[in-house]
Design a protein around this motif. Structure first.
Motif, PDB file in Angstrom:
ATOM      1  N   GLY A 147      49.117  39.195  33.915  1.00  0.00           N
ATOM      2  CA  GLY A 147      48.706  38.138  33.069  1.00  0.00           C
ATOM      3  C   GLY A 147      48.067  36.859  33.340  1.00  0.00           C
ATOM      4  O   GLY A 147      47.734  35.965  32.802  1.00  0.00           O
ATOM      5  N   LEU A 148      47.351  36.838  34.555  1.00  0.00           N
ATOM      6  CA  LEU A 148      46.465  35.860  35.139  1.00  0.00           C
ATOM      7  C   LEU A 148      45.159  35.797  34.439  1.00  0.00           C
ATOM      8  O   LEU A 148      44.606  34.758  34.157  1.00  0.00           O
ATOM      9  N   ARG A 149      44.648  36.789  34.232  1.00  0.00           N
ATOM     10  CA  ARG A 149      43.391  37.084  33.382  1.00  0.00           C
ATOM     11  C   ARG A 149      43.455  37.994  32.253  1.00  0.00           C
ATOM     12  O   ARG A 149      44.352  38.592  32.066  1.00  0.00           O
ATOM     13  N   GLN A 150      42.535  37.925  31.351  1.00  0.00           N
ATOM     14  CA  GLN A 150      42.436  38.702  29.778  1.00  0.00           C
ATOM     15  C   GLN A 150      41.190  38.840  29.409  1.00  0.00           C
ATOM     16  O   GLN A 150      40.185  37.946  29.530  1.00  0.00           O
ATOM     17  N   MET A 151      40.892  39.998  29.551  1.00  0.00           N
ATOM     18  CA  MET A 151      39.537  40.555  28.626  1.00  0.00           C
ATOM     19  C   MET A 151      39.450  39.917  27.563  1.00  0.00           C
ATOM     20  O   MET A 151      40.462  40.078  26.563  1.00  0.00           O
ATOM     21  N   THR A 152      38.497  40.142  26.903  1.00  0.00           N
ATOM     22  CA  THR A 152      38.145  39.888  25.459  1.00  0.00           C
ATOM     23  C   THR A 152      38.248  41.410  24.772  1.00  0.00           C
ATOM     24  O   THR A 152      38.312  42.159  25.323  1.00  0.00           O
ATOM     25  N   ALA A 153      38.584  40.900  23.355  1.00  0.00           N
ATOM     26  CA  ALA A 153      39.016  42.271  22.696  1.00  0.00           C
ATOM     27  C   ALA A 153      37.670  43.049  22.713  1.00  0.00           C
ATOM     28  O   ALA A 153      37.630  44.208  22.556  1.00  0.00           O
ATOM     29  N   GLN A 154      36.362  42.625  22.692  1.00  0.00           N
ATOM     30  CA  GLN A 154      35.255  43.426  22.802  1.00  0.00           C
ATOM     31  C   GLN A 154      35.338  44.398  24.178  1.00  0.00           C
ATOM     32  O   GLN A 154      34.865  45.719  24.112  1.00  0.00           O
TER      33      GLN A 154
END
Lengths: 517, 380, 316
Positions: free
Chosen positions: A499-506
């Motif tokens: 959970g340190l990084r998160q991609m965009t929904a796209q």
């Protein structure tokens, strides 16, 4: 040595089935600190703590507690020495009150009379002393999860625990509850208690721990002062590949979509995150992530064992909602369950019986209602040979086999049906290297021959080596999608998992290849 | 895949378990009989004669041996019924009621319909079976639909079935001329012919033993039987595999009830001249003993039933020749159930044996690695 | 039919309902104690039957009611001990253990009876002692209530006392607390040093003791002799009553009372022209109906609770 309240030295633990859970592991904890014990699933954290708490006996190694060598024989003797454990699965009696749960086993009162008032008094006293906010008169079953955990902690404190082991305490908590727990943990530290905090959530470790010890593959990777290392460095310590199994993997040539999942909730909460993806012929989609982030729900929903209210699952274009397991399987689904002994097999039934539970109703296996024994025997011999199931005979009860061979029976059943869709949930958990390599190679073979595979695994080696594309789940839902799993760096993957990084929904939307109709 | 060392093949774990089960059962029987002997010693004036009559009596004459078979027949039916239901992990005790109602319905068919021979008893047997199936289905349905425990509901059902049966007997089937509550004489056309004169060894007795093979095929060689056993061993596994759990449970109860009902019918049509049961005959519970002895295996049911029949006949002869009551038998039976059901009874001996075989296997494997039997490690 | 109604709303009916509740109530309380420790005691039927016999024998041979009672009690404890040994120590299935005990009891009692009295159905040749009936001084004089509540057998009063005692024991005592914790979550109990097996042994023994009084009431209170199979399924009915009582002593009392009423109804329906078989059927039909009703209700509440919980968990 003297400022260490606990030191475990060169612990080796081998389970009866030959699995080496701890190999020469050492852990030293200073008095009055919060010490993080971290590592992937299966790294050996739980085993190490079971050894400390007397639930498992180590083959080798020494344990020193408060300067003396100890040999905890069972949890009760560990408790007496001043070691307390907060289990991940709470050891509470739901219908009893908080106070009753706290004093159970050491109840106040004379001549067999249980002095409830005194129990409440003592419970209140200890609750006040450690400044917990909890009503001792409430029944445990009515408490939210966070409060149940407090009761577990209070139980240990009531029994005089100086060292508290918290086994992934935040896994079941909401962020607010987690914050509250940390306040409590710091209070305990201030009052002189020592805590071992098992977790793989880096932010949390950073927030409250002084030291961290990382285990990987049953060995100690190292101990560090938390202040001296970055989250990225810890992540690298935890997530690493040790053994490279030989998986021969020709490039994928994805074809038509086989399984289509849209907006499927990952838990039964109303605000649960959802997941959408497609899997095509000749493609393995891996689902990586720390366990408990919805993997089980995803698998059970697809397999027809857990009804889903919203979202949709289509197998070869057919909506699965409301279909029986038999119908779903007849449509072309194979399912390796993560729970081998509860769902995957009937332990007392023999190998042959376990091999045909999903196909026995097919016409070719029976004539006039009677099973064609010779045909089944022949098929069984073939499968035992093809899947290299080590057994003394085909009528041997499955429970007599080793874990790896039981899993091979499961795999033989599920892989031999020529099904276009294979759902493999933790297919190699807890089994030996040989069986693991065999099963991974089989998965790749099947996809090369055109099957669509959904591989759910907490084992990073597995998802990285076997998958073609990759979805990552974190506690907040889907955190990443990689179209090419081979290009994924472990460090990057670790950061998304934790959970340190998160991609965009796209970006995540890349998992959907077809516009839904 | 099978590599065996040439001269003395070591037993596989499964073979050890099978052998051990046999030994355990025999030891249990031995202990129970020894206990029985002690009891006889305590209560009897002539204990030795009593014990000899008990053990030797049933084998003294051809007639007595025939009686053993005849006594065993209803036990075979109910043992089969219980085996089928227990195989599905359902503790349905309604076999007792099913057997009773089967006998009643069969005698109603016998006295109320006039049909040609052969057809008459077949119809009576079948309808008796159907009635039994209906009875056993009730606890099954209550369990599937509502989750009500089948044990208590089936035990209560037995009493209800009994009183219902006695009511039907008294109000619809009674023959006032008989002088006691009983139906009219069963017509010859409906009776199951006796095969050995001066005994009740009849067609139904043979049928019972034939049925064992049929039920074995049903339970171990048919699709439905397979489903029944898988549901019984691991319901979750069955559900995961796509086996319809509710339907399977129900079919096991129907099959069990049918067998019990048919057993009642066969018993009445073969061994009685009138239907006259005003109490539960107790065969249903005996079925539990037989099934326990046979480990729910239909092929072993005849052995269990014959053994029990032998004890019955022996106890009967003993009570006639001495001062010991037949009921001493129930103590023997209870002891056998307790011991056979005890998972840990003689367990340590078995474990030692398995370990020693495993060690031998290993040393053999070490001596000749390529000829090693491919034995998976035992997960004890 | 008005005659039936009149007989149901009569003092006699309520009196006999209370009386007929006694054996079921004792056994149901026994079942309750075992069940709270997580053990299903199917063997109650057999325990009752055995104690009914040994109570008669003990009192007849010693000439002392107390010795008779002791015999019945020790018998109950002994059978419970056997059951505990086989189910807890030897890991035999508890249901099969109970079934075995009941089988032994049906035949064994007759065997003993025959060996001693030479009779296979009743013990009338022995002059058994009977628990006395008791007139309660003040209550006796209250008009209707006095006739209902006074003049019962000592054991009937004892069964009512037992309700309170069992309630107190389960809810207020240390062993009771431990029994409940073992039955509900044996792992949790074990983790705090409670010996699960020992607790279950105790619960089964207590269960046997309670059931033995139910048996003795049959042969030394309701009747004055032992008769073959005199329990007539009351041990099983008790299991149902306990289930309906939802785990509490008070609930178990009311559920047992329902079955007592069913039996009383069955008695008062005799001689009103109904076929006697239907009359005899009443308690058993009531039991099945009770079980079905209970199971249906529980299924509903479970659904509702689950929904409720989901809602609760959902809200932040």
């Amino acid at each position: 040595m003297s400022d260490y309240i606990l030191s475990m030295e060169h612990i080796t633990k081998v389970y009866p089935n030959g699995f080496v859970a701890n190999r020469d592991v050492s852990l030293s904890v200073e008095k009055g600190e919060i010490h993080a014990l971290s590592g992937e699933n299966g790294a050996g954290k739980s085993t190490l703590m079971k050894v400390l708490f007397g639930e498992e006996q180590p083959e080798e190694g020494k344990i020193f507690f408060e300067g003396r060598e100890i040999h905890p024989e069972n949890s009760i003797s560990a408790i007496k020495m001043g070691i307390g454990m907060v289990h991940q699965h709470f050891m509470l009696v739901p219908s009893l009150t908080v106070a009753e749960n706290i004093v159970l086993g050491m109840e106040p009162g004379r001549f067999g009379y249980f002095n409830k008032r005194e129990a409440f008094r003592r419970a209140s006293e200890i609750i006040e002393k450690y400044r917990f906010s909890i009503d001792p008169r409430e029944r445990v079953e009515n408490l939210p999860v966070g409060d149940k955990q407090k009761v577990e902690i209070l139980k240990a404190l009531y029994r005089g625990a100086k060292l508290l082991i918290l086994d992934e305490p935040t896994a079941v908590l909401t962020p607010q509850e987690t914050e509250e727990l940390f306040v409590q943990m710091n209070l305990l530290k201030a009052q002189g208690h020592t805590l071992i905090f098992i977790s793989h959530k880096l932010r949390e470790i950073k927030q409250i721990c002084e030291h961290i010890t990382v285990l990987r593959g049953g060995r100690t990777v190292g101990t560090a002062r938390v202040a001296d290392v970055t989250e990225q460095e810890i992540s690298r310590m935890m997530v690493g590949r040790d053994v490279m199994l030989e998986i021969e993997k020709p490039p994928a040539h994805p074809g038509k979509t086989v399984l289509q999942v849209r907006d499927l909730p990952l838990s039964d909460r109303p605000d649960a995150p959802t997941i959408s993806f497609d899997i095509r012929e000749g493609e393995i989609l891996g689902v990586a992530g720390v366990e408990g982030n919805g993997q089980s729900e995803l698998a059970m929903s697809i397999a027809g064992l857990l009804p889903y209210k919203t979202g949709s699952i289509r197998l070869k274009g057919k909506e699965l909602r409301g279909l029986s397991v038999r119908k779903i399987r007849a449509l072309g689904l194979s399912h390796i369950s993560e729970d081998r002994m509860s769902y995957g097999c009937a332990a007392d039934a023999n190998i042959e019986e376990n091999l045909f539970s999903t196909t026995i109703y097919q016409k070719k296996y029976s004539r006039f209602g009677l099973l064609r024994g010779k045909l089944l025997d022949r098929r069984t011999d073939e499968l035992i040979r093809e899947y290299r199931i080590k057994c003394s005979e085909k009528k041997e009860p499955v429970r007599m086999l080793s874990g790896g061979n039981i899993q091979k029976v499961v795999v033989a059943r599920e892989f031999s049906g020529n099904t276009p869709m294979i759902l493999a949930n933790q297919p190699t958990r807890g089994i030996d290297v040989g069986a693991t390599e065999f099963i991974r190679n089989k998965l790749v073979d099947l996809r090369t021959n055109g099957a669509a595979v959904l591989l759910i695994s907490a084992d990073l080696n597995e998802v990285l080596e076997v998958s073609d594309s990759l979805l990552v789940l974190s506690s907040g839902g889907v955190s990443a999608y990689f179209a090419d799993a081979a290009q994924v760096e472990e460090d990057t993957l670790g950061e998304y998992m934790l959970g340190l990084r998160q991609m965009t929904a796209q970006e995540i939307g890349g998992a959907v290849h077809e516009a839904s109709d | 895949m099978k590599h065996r060392t040439k001269d003395r093949p070591l037993p596989t774990n499964r073979q050890i378990e099978t052998r051990f089960t046999l030994i355990r059962t025999l030891v249990a029987v031995g202990i129970a009989l020894a206990g029985c002997l002690i009891l006889i010693l305590v209560v009897s004036e002539e204990p030795w004669d009593a014990f000899v009559a008990f053990l030797i009596g049933p084998l003294e004459s051809g007639k007595n041996i025939a009686t053993v078979f005849e006594t065993a027949a209803p036990l075979v039916y109910s043992g089969l019924a219980v085996s089928v239901m227990f195989s599905c992990n359902q503790f349905n005790m309604a076999g007792e009621g099913a057997l009773y109602i089967g006998g009643l319905v069969a005698s109603a068919v016998a006295v109320k319909l006039s049909l040609p021979i052969v057809v008459h008893p077949i119809l009576a047997l079948l309808l008796g079976g159907v009635a039994g199936a209906v009875v056993c289905a009730v606890p099954g349905i209550l369990k599937i639909k509502l989750g009500a425990t089948e044990i208590v509901s089936s035990l209560m059902l037995n009493y209800i079935v009994l009183y219902l049966g006695v009511y039907i007997l008294n109000y619809f089937l009674i023959d006032p001329a008989a002088g006691f509550p009983a139906t009219e004489r069963l017509p010859e056309s409906a009776q199951l012919p006796t095969l050995i004169p001066r005994t009740h060894f009849h067609v139904g007795t043979i049928l019972a033993f034939v049925l064992c093979a049929v039920v074995y095929l049903y339970l171990y060689k048919s699709k439905q039987g397979y489903a029944i056993r898988m549901v019984g061993q691991n319901e979750k596994f069955a559900r995961y595999s796509g086996i319809g759990v509710g339907g399977t449970i129900l079919s096991a109860q129907l099959a069990g009830g049918f067998l019990a009902g048919m057993g009642g019918a066969s018993e009445v049509l073969g061994s009685y001249t009138r239907f006259q049961w005003v109490a539960l005959p107790g065969y249903g519970f005996d079925g539990v003993i037989v099934a326990t002895l046979a480990g729910n295996n239909p092929l072993l049911v005849p052995l269990g039933a014959l053994f029990l029949g032998y004890l019955r006949v022996g106890a009967d002869i003993m009570s006639r020749r001495s001062d010991v009551a037949t009921e001493v038998l129930s103590i023997v039976q209870g002891t056998i159930i307790l011991l056979v059901a005890s998972k840990l009874f003689l367990q340590h001996i078995k474990h030692k044996y398995i370990v020693s075989v495993a060690e031998k296997r290993e040393s053999l494997a070490a001596a000749a690695p390529e000829a090693a039997p491919e034995g998976g490690e035992a997960n004890a | 039919m008005p005659e039936v109604l009149r007989s149901i709303f009569s003092v006699d009916f309520v009196y006999s309902a209370l009386r007929l509740t006694t054996p079921v109530l004792f056994a149901a309380l026994g079942s309750l104690v075992a069940d709270r420790a997580g053990v299903t005691n199917i063997g109650l039927e057999g325990i009752m039957l055995f104690s009914a016999l040994t109570g008669v024998l003990g009192s007849a041979y010693s000439g002392s009611l107390f010795v008779g009672m002791l015999c019945g009690l020790v018998t109950g404890l002994f059978i419970a001990l056997i059951m505990a040994y086989f189910s807890l120590q030897m890991k035999a299935d508890i249901i099969l253990t109970g079934v075995a005990m009941n089988l032994v009891a049906t035949g064994g009692t007759v065997f003993i009876l025959y060996s001693i009295c030479g009779d296979k159905s009743v013990s009338t040749s022995l002059s058994s002692l009977v628990f006395p009936t008791i007139e309660i001084p003040l209550i006796r004089d209250i008009p209707v209530l006095g006739d209902i509540l006074s003049g019962h057998n000592l054991l009937t009063y004892l069964s009512l006392v037992a309700v309170v005692v069992v309630w107190f024991f389960l809810e207020k005592s240390k062993p009771g607390l431990r029994i409940r914790s073992v039955g509900e979550n044996a792992h949790a109990a074990e983790s705090v040093g409670i010996h699960v097996r020992r607790v279950r042994y105790g619960a089964l023994l207590l269960s046997g003791a309670l059931a033995s009084f139910g048996g003795m009431f049959l042969s030394m209170g309701m009747l004055t002799y032992f008769s073959k199979n005199m329990t007539a399924g009351r041990g099983y009915i008790a299991l149902a009553a306990q289930a309906l009582g939802n785990g509490s002593a008070i609930g178990t009392f009311f559920a047992s009372l329902v079955f007592g009423c069913a039996e009383a109804l069955s008695v008062s329906l005799q001689g009103v022209g109904l076929p006697p078989q239907f009359v005899q059927m009443v308690p058993y039909v009531a039991t099945i109906l009770g079980l079905v009703l209970y199971a249906a209700l529980r299924k509903n509440t479970k659904k509702r609770v689950r929904k409720h919980k989901r809602r609760k968990r959902g809200s932040p």
